[in-house]
Design a protein around this motif. Structure first.
Motif, PDB file in Angstrom:
ATOM      1  N   ILE A 348      14.070  -6.152   4.960  1.00 66.68           N
ATOM      2  CA  ILE A 348      14.060  -6.316   3.520  1.00 66.68           C
ATOM      3  C   ILE A 348      12.870  -5.551   2.962  1.00 66.68           C
ATOM      4  CG2 ILE A 348      15.207  -8.571   3.599  1.00 66.68           C
ATOM      5  CD1 ILE A 348      12.495  -9.873   3.087  1.00 66.68           C
ATOM      6  N   VAL A 349      12.950  -5.200   1.676  1.00 72.15           N
ATOM      7  CA  VAL A 349      11.860  -4.464   1.023  1.00 72.15           C
ATOM      8  C   VAL A 349      11.525  -5.163  -0.289  1.00 72.15           C
ATOM      9  CG1 VAL A 349      11.018  -2.207   0.261  1.00 72.15           C
ATOM     10  CG2 VAL A 349      12.768  -2.338   2.042  1.00 72.15           C
ATOM     11  N   PRO A 350      10.749  -6.243  -0.249  1.00 70.87           N
ATOM     12  CA  PRO A 350      10.334  -6.907  -1.489  1.00 70.87           C
ATOM     13  C   PRO A 350       9.402  -6.020  -2.299  1.00 70.87           C
ATOM     14  CG  PRO A 350       9.251  -7.889   0.408  1.00 70.87           C
ATOM     15  CD  PRO A 350      10.256  -6.932   0.949  1.00 70.87           C
ATOM     16  N   ILE A 351       9.375  -6.262  -3.608  1.00 73.76           N
ATOM     17  CA  ILE A 351       8.702  -5.362  -4.539  1.00 73.76           C
ATOM     18  C   ILE A 351       7.492  -6.039  -5.182  1.00 73.76           C
ATOM     19  CG2 ILE A 351       9.017  -3.896  -6.563  1.00 73.76           C
ATOM     20  CD1 ILE A 351      10.801  -3.154  -4.192  1.00 73.76           C
ATOM     21  N   ILE A 352       6.392  -5.294  -5.282  1.00 75.52           N
ATOM     22  CA  ILE A 352       5.242  -5.699  -6.093  1.00 75.52           C
ATOM     23  C   ILE A 352       5.359  -4.955  -7.424  1.00 75.52           C
ATOM     24  CG2 ILE A 352       2.729  -5.697  -6.300  1.00 75.52           C
ATOM     25  CD1 ILE A 352       2.551  -5.705  -3.279  1.00 75.52           C
ATOM     26  N   ARG A 353       5.667  -5.672  -8.480  1.00 70.54           N
ATOM     27  CA  ARG A 353       5.883  -5.051  -9.790  1.00 70.54           C
ATOM     28  C   ARG A 353       4.554  -4.590 -10.403  1.00 70.54           C
ATOM     29  NH1 ARG A 353      11.315  -4.316  -9.434  1.00 70.54           N
ATOM     30  NH2 ARG A 353      12.273  -6.248  -8.642  1.00 70.54           N
ATOM     31  N   ASP A 354       4.591  -3.433 -11.067  1.00 72.63           N
ATOM     32  CA  ASP A 354       3.420  -2.885 -11.769  1.00 72.63           C
ATOM     33  C   ASP A 354       2.192  -2.880 -10.866  1.00 72.63           C
ATOM     34  OD1 ASP A 354       4.846  -2.508 -14.212  1.00 72.63           O
ATOM     35  OD2 ASP A 354       4.654  -4.644 -14.620  1.00 72.63           O
ATOM     36  N   ALA A 355       2.377  -2.391  -9.654  1.00 74.56           N
ATOM     37  CA  ALA A 355       1.282  -2.408  -8.667  1.00 74.56           C
ATOM     38  C   ALA A 355       0.119  -1.540  -9.092  1.00 74.56           C
ATOM     39  CB  ALA A 355       1.817  -1.947  -7.307  1.00 74.56           C
ATOM     40  N   GLU A 356       0.352  -0.537  -9.923  1.00 75.90           N
ATOM     41  CA  GLU A 356      -0.731   0.361 -10.332  1.00 75.90           C
ATOM     42  C   GLU A 356      -1.765  -0.362 -11.192  1.00 75.90           C
ATOM     43  OE1 GLU A 356       1.741   0.279 -13.972  1.00 75.90           O
ATOM     44  OE2 GLU A 356       2.103   0.181 -11.817  1.00 75.90           O
ATOM     45  N   LEU A 360      -8.146  -4.111  -6.211  1.00 74.22           N
ATOM     46  CA  LEU A 360      -8.055  -4.276  -4.768  1.00 74.22           C
ATOM     47  C   LEU A 360      -7.796  -5.744  -4.407  1.00 74.22           C
ATOM     48  CD1 LEU A 360      -8.239  -2.388  -2.311  1.00 74.22           C
ATOM     49  CD2 LEU A 360     -10.606  -3.111  -2.047  1.00 74.22           C
ATOM     50  N   THR A 361      -8.500  -6.649  -5.078  1.00 77.46           N
ATOM     51  CA  THR A 361      -8.282  -8.073  -4.797  1.00 77.46           C
ATOM     52  C   THR A 361      -6.912  -8.525  -5.301  1.00 77.46           C
ATOM     53  OG1 THR A 361      -9.460  -8.628  -6.847  1.00 77.46           O
ATOM     54  CG2 THR A 361     -10.727  -8.648  -4.791  1.00 77.46           C
ATOM     55  N   GLY A 362      -6.489  -7.984  -6.438  1.00 79.85           N
ATOM     56  CA  GLY A 362      -5.163  -8.314  -6.943  1.00 79.85           C
ATOM     57  C   GLY A 362      -4.066  -7.846  -6.010  1.00 79.85           C
ATOM     58  N   MET A 363      -4.256  -6.656  -5.431  1.00 82.93           N
ATOM     59  CA  MET A 363      -3.278  -6.139  -4.468  1.00 82.93           C
ATOM     60  C   MET A 363      -3.255  -7.019  -3.224  1.00 82.93           C
ATOM     61  SD  MET A 363      -1.070  -3.627  -4.083  1.00 82.93           S
ATOM     62  CE  MET A 363      -1.636  -2.238  -5.092  1.00 82.93           C
ATOM     63  N   ALA A 364      -4.436  -7.472  -2.782  1.00 86.54           N
ATOM     64  CA  ALA A 364      -4.501  -8.344  -1.612  1.00 86.54           C
ATOM     65  C   ALA A 364      -3.741  -9.641  -1.861  1.00 86.54           C
ATOM     66  CB  ALA A 364      -5.956  -8.635  -1.254  1.00 86.54           C
ATOM     67  N   GLU A 369       1.061 -13.087  -1.033  1.00 87.57           N
ATOM     68  CA  GLU A 369       2.176 -13.889  -1.539  1.00 87.57           C
ATOM     69  C   GLU A 369       3.506 -13.327  -1.055  1.00 87.57           C
ATOM     70  OE1 GLU A 369       4.042 -15.354  -5.843  1.00 87.57           O
ATOM     71  OE2 GLU A 369       2.125 -14.304  -5.753  1.00 87.57           O
ATOM     72  N   LEU A 370       3.620 -12.020  -1.080  1.00 85.70           N
ATOM     73  CA  LEU A 370       4.848 -11.372  -0.599  1.00 85.70           C
ATOM     74  C   LEU A 370       5.097 -11.699   0.868  1.00 85.70           C
ATOM     75  CD1 LEU A 370       5.921  -7.729  -1.306  1.00 85.70           C
ATOM     76  CD2 LEU A 370       5.630  -8.458   1.045  1.00 85.70           C
ATOM     77  N   THR A 371       4.019 -11.679   1.671  1.00 87.22           N
ATOM     78  CA  THR A 371       4.132 -11.980   3.092  1.00 87.22           C
ATOM     79  C   THR A 371       4.610 -13.408   3.314  1.00 87.22           C
ATOM     80  OG1 THR A 371       2.332 -10.445   3.593  1.00 87.22           O
ATOM     81  CG2 THR A 371       2.871 -12.076   5.273  1.00 87.22           C
ATOM     82  N   GLN A 372       4.001 -14.362   2.601  1.00 87.86           N
ATOM     83  CA  GLN A 372       4.380 -15.759   2.757  1.00 87.86           C
ATOM     84  C   GLN A 372       5.843 -15.975   2.386  1.00 87.86           C
ATOM     85  OE1 GLN A 372       2.641 -18.213   4.011  1.00 87.86           O
ATOM     86  NE2 GLN A 372       0.649 -17.254   4.197  1.00 87.86           N
TER      87      GLN A 372
END
Length: 472
Positions: A348-356, A360-364, A369-372
């Motif tokens: 599966i390929v879950p998406i992080i919306r508006d990742a830009e 750095l902490t927000g991406m972490a 959350e995506l992993t869990q």
């Protein structure tokens, strides 16, 4: 009055779903929005809520059967005046399908309205405008279970995985397991909470259930109501080669169709580059030692994801889409970042919306959350839809490089290799440095070789000298 509930469109134009398990049986009394069953689409396992309050009259499909969208699924004996009509359900489904701009998929209801059916994949429809509360998860005497997290769900193809996560206490949550494993545990009389306390914070497998049951002397599993007894094994004649046949369905079927479509639609080109990431790894160690950042799990994949978002801003062709029907190239001014994950159900390929927009902490936090969610098997179809660029972490398997296939509709995907300590030329001398190989595949209709190389070089420069991020 007998009312039938037909399988609704679960989103993304999916045409069928497989019944994983029924949570009700004929004769059971159900309430509005009570979970009836778990069904598996080509993208996710979805809990199916009841559109009626009444009594279950009959089930039109057994566990393991595939049902087409629009086909009868279950029949209810309901009060005709209080239950929603078929037209009401269809209208509500249409309204829900049009609500794609709501990331959490809520179907809103005005204050004072009576309760409405909870349509699959779009969340509950509360009587107030508030977000519906999550279903309570059972606890063990209200105790906190401290479990050690093992590797993330990375058991499938070696080119799509999430990195391992650090240990984290889970308070009163339902153990992570797939619906078939939960059904198997129920047949063996095993409490999955007790199994989770032994195996740690990872997805519980059928083998874990059997091992625990054998240790406590539980009875052998009885056949499921919808299952026929397994035929006795027949010895193979000498010299004959055995085979195992598995039906092609669910995520595996969807993945195969998508990969074939991508491979034969978009002309793939892959470029490789080995990067000295010593400075990045030193930065990660410093951030991990910072007490103010202990809640944020910052690892190599987090830094790579941030570098990719920055590099896409300078190389927009790798964040574009080829619209064949319109005859246009659609350049996206946002990054919906896909993170390829190999789970027990498949790729599966879950998406992080508006990742830009993420720091750095927000991406972490977003990756955590995506992993869990992926590990628990609860990634929804809405969380898998779209995506403008993807990353696949092959380094967790100790692999250095690969040639990833583009997700359909995207023009680029980056494979992140393992970090290895190797001899490398550094300041005119040979030194042991930490190296990583990056592999980017791109759609040659959209991206010229020079553009693909510039993008890869920009990512590499940010990893070699993390301070360069201040210049972007």
């Amino acid at each position: 009055m007998i009312s039938e509930f037909r399988l609704p469109d679960l989103g993304e134009g999916l045409t069928e779903a497989e019944v994983v398990q029924w949570l009700v049986q004929p004769g059971d009394t159900v309430t509005l929005n009570q979970t009836l069953a778990e069904v598996e689409t080509a993208k996710a396992v979805v809990e199916l809520p009841s559109p009626y309050a009444g009594t279950v009259a009959s089930l039109h499909a057994g566990a393991g059967e595939t049902v087409a969208v629009g086909a009868p699924l279950i029949a209810f004996d309901v009060d005709g005046e209080d239950s929603p009509s078929g037209d009401d359900l269809a209208a509500a489904a249409g309204a829900a399908s049009a609500a794609d701009d709501r990331a959490d998929g809520e179907v809103k209801a005005d204050a004072g309205e009576k309760a409405q059916p909870n349509l699959v994949g779009y969340g509950a429809a509360p009587s107030s405008g508030a977000r519906p509360a999550r279903r309570a998860r059972r606890s063990v005497a209200a105790a906190t279970i401290d479990v050690t997290t093992e590797a993330a769900v990375n058991a499938a193809a070696p080119h799509d995985a999430l990195p391992p996560a650090a240990a984290e206490p889970i308070v009163g949550e339902r153990p992570r397991s797939t619906p078939p494993v939960r059904a198997h545990a129920k047949r063996r009389g095993v409490d999955l909470v007790l199994v989770a306390a032994e195996v740690g914070d990872r997805v519980i497998t059928r083998a874990d259930v059997d091992a625990y049951a054998d240790r406590i002397g539980a009875a052998p599993a009885a056949p499921a109501p919808d299952e026929a007894p397994a035929p006795a094994s027949v010895p193979q004649p000498r010299g004959e080669r055995a085979q195992t046949r598995t039906p092609i369905k669910g995520v595996r079927k969807h993945t195969a169709q998508a990969m074939v479509r991508s491979a034969f639609t978009a002309p793939h080109v892959t470029t490789f580059h080995t990067v000295d990431v010593t400075a990045t790894m030193e930065l990660i160690e410093q951030l991990r030692a910072d007490r103010s950042l202990t809640e944020h799990r910052i690892g190599p994949l987090v830094v790579v994801a941030r570098a990719v978002c920055l590099a896409l801003g300078r190389n927009p062709s790798l964040n574009a889409t080829w619209d064949e029907d319109a005859g246009e190239i659609v350049e996206n001014h946002f990054v919906d970042l896909g993170i390829a994950a190999a789970t027990e159900r498949g790729l599966i390929v879950p998406i992080i919306r508006d990742a830009e927009r993420l720091s750095l902490t927000g991406m972490a936090d977003a990756l955590g959350e995506l992993t869990q969610t992926a590990r628990s098997g609860k990634t929804s179809p809405a969380e898998l839809a779209g995506g403008t660029f993807s990353i696949t972490n092959i380094g967790v398997f100790g692999i250095d490089a690969g040639t990833p296939i583009l997700p359909p509709g995207q023009s680029g995907i980056l494979a992140v290799g393992a970090v290895r300590r190797q001899p490398w030329e550094y300041k005119g001398e040979i030194a042991l440095r930490q190296l990583m190989t990056l592999s980017v595949s791109f759609d040659h209709r959209l991206v010229d070789g020079a553009e693909g190389a510039r993008f890869l070089k920009d990512v590499a420069d940010l990893l070699e000298q993390p301070g360069r991020a201040m210049l972007f």
